[in-house]
Write a protein that holds these residues in place. Structure first.
Motif, short mmCIF file in Angstrom:
data_model
loop_
_atom_site.label_atom_id
_atom_site.label_comp_id
_atom_site.label_asym_id
_atom_site.label_seq_id
_atom_site.Cartn_x
_atom_site.Cartn_y
_atom_site.Cartn_z
N HIS A 280 35.90 31.98 45.61
CA HIS A 280 36.28 33.08 44.63
C HIS A 280 36.29 34.57 45.56
O HIS A 280 36.02 34.40 46.60
N ASP B 84 35.16 38.56 45.23
CA ASP B 84 34.23 39.16 44.15
C ASP B 84 34.50 40.63 43.59
O ASP B 84 34.04 41.04 42.87
N HIS C 275 35.33 33.30 49.31
CA HIS C 275 34.21 32.62 49.89
C HIS C 275 33.81 31.50 48.75
O HIS C 275 34.28 31.77 47.70
MN MN Z 1 30.89 35.91 45.62
#
Ligand code: MN
Ligand code: OGA
Length: 220
Positions: A134, A136, A194
């Motif tokens: 994903h 952030d 990540h």
């Molecule tokens: Mn994350």
């Protein structure tokens, strides 16, 4: 996975007491891995705090999505979290938050990112839990600017796995960071996909974000 995958960061890890180096790394490559970011006393204190929260059943399953679309989805992320509250912190939490505050100030002085605050939560991944790939922050949809994760796991062994895998920019290469007590990982929240790989034992961390209070203007 990609042939060019590396198990270690592409350059040597940097040593302690290096807020300036973190800022330099963020400016030049967009991420930094910093072993021994805080003392053993601090990580041990924080580890005691999360263990206590766990034993009192205070951790809540983490949700994905935002606003009304938030759902608990263990097939995406399986951690349980507790948001830190500045009014009720232990000495270890205060020391950690003070160090992050110094980092915030330095990032603003050097990189002019206009970061207003730091928010963070404890996170516990039970054995086998993970957080799939994903990002952030989706461009211009969020106020998270820099992600920062401190690991709390003493005696972590390579066979315990549970690495943070960071994908480097637009290609398929990545590097893995073992969640070893005292290591801080920072990266620009809108730039790096990540994931958290499943671990063989419970994995503890504090995950946080330096934020702007308002969305930055869209750059055309
Ligand atoms: Mn994350
Ligand atoms: C997150 C996250 C990484 C880690 O909570 O968004 O990506 O190593 N955590 O715990």
């Amino acid at each position: 996975m990609a042939d060019n995958a590396a198990l270690l960061p592409p350059e040597p890890a940097i040593e302690s007491d290096s807020l300036e180096k973190i800022v330099d790394r963020l400016a030049t490559q967009g991420w930094a891995v910093t072993p021994h970011f805080v003392s053993g006393d601090v990580t041990e204190g924080l580890e005691r705090n999360i263990a206590e929260l766990e034993s009192c059943n205070r951790l809540q399953p983490a949700a994905v999505g935002r606003g009304a679309g938030k759902v608990i989805e263990p097939s995406i992320r399986g951690d349980r979290i507790f948001w830190l509250d500045e009014s009720a912190t232990s000495a270890a939490q205060q020391e950690y938050l003070a160090r992050m505050e110094r980092l915030r100030t330095l990032i603003n002085q050097s990189l002019f990112l206009g970061l207003n605050e730091f928010e963070c939560h404890f996170a516990a991944y039970p054995p086998g839990a993970f957080y799939s790939r994903h990002i952030d922050q989706h461009a211009n949809q969020d106020t998270r600017v820099v992600s920062a994760i401190l690991y709390l796991n003493t005696g972590w062994m390579p066979q315990d796995a549970g690495e943070l895998r960071i994908y480097v920019d637009d290609d398929d290469s990545y590097f893995d960071v073992p969640p070893v007590a005292g290591t801080l990982v920072t990266f620009l929240s809108d730039r790096f996909y990540h994931e958290v790989l499943p671990a063989g034992r419970t994995r503890h961390s504090i995950t946080g974000w330096f934020r702007r209070r308002t969305l930055s203007p869209v750059v055309q």
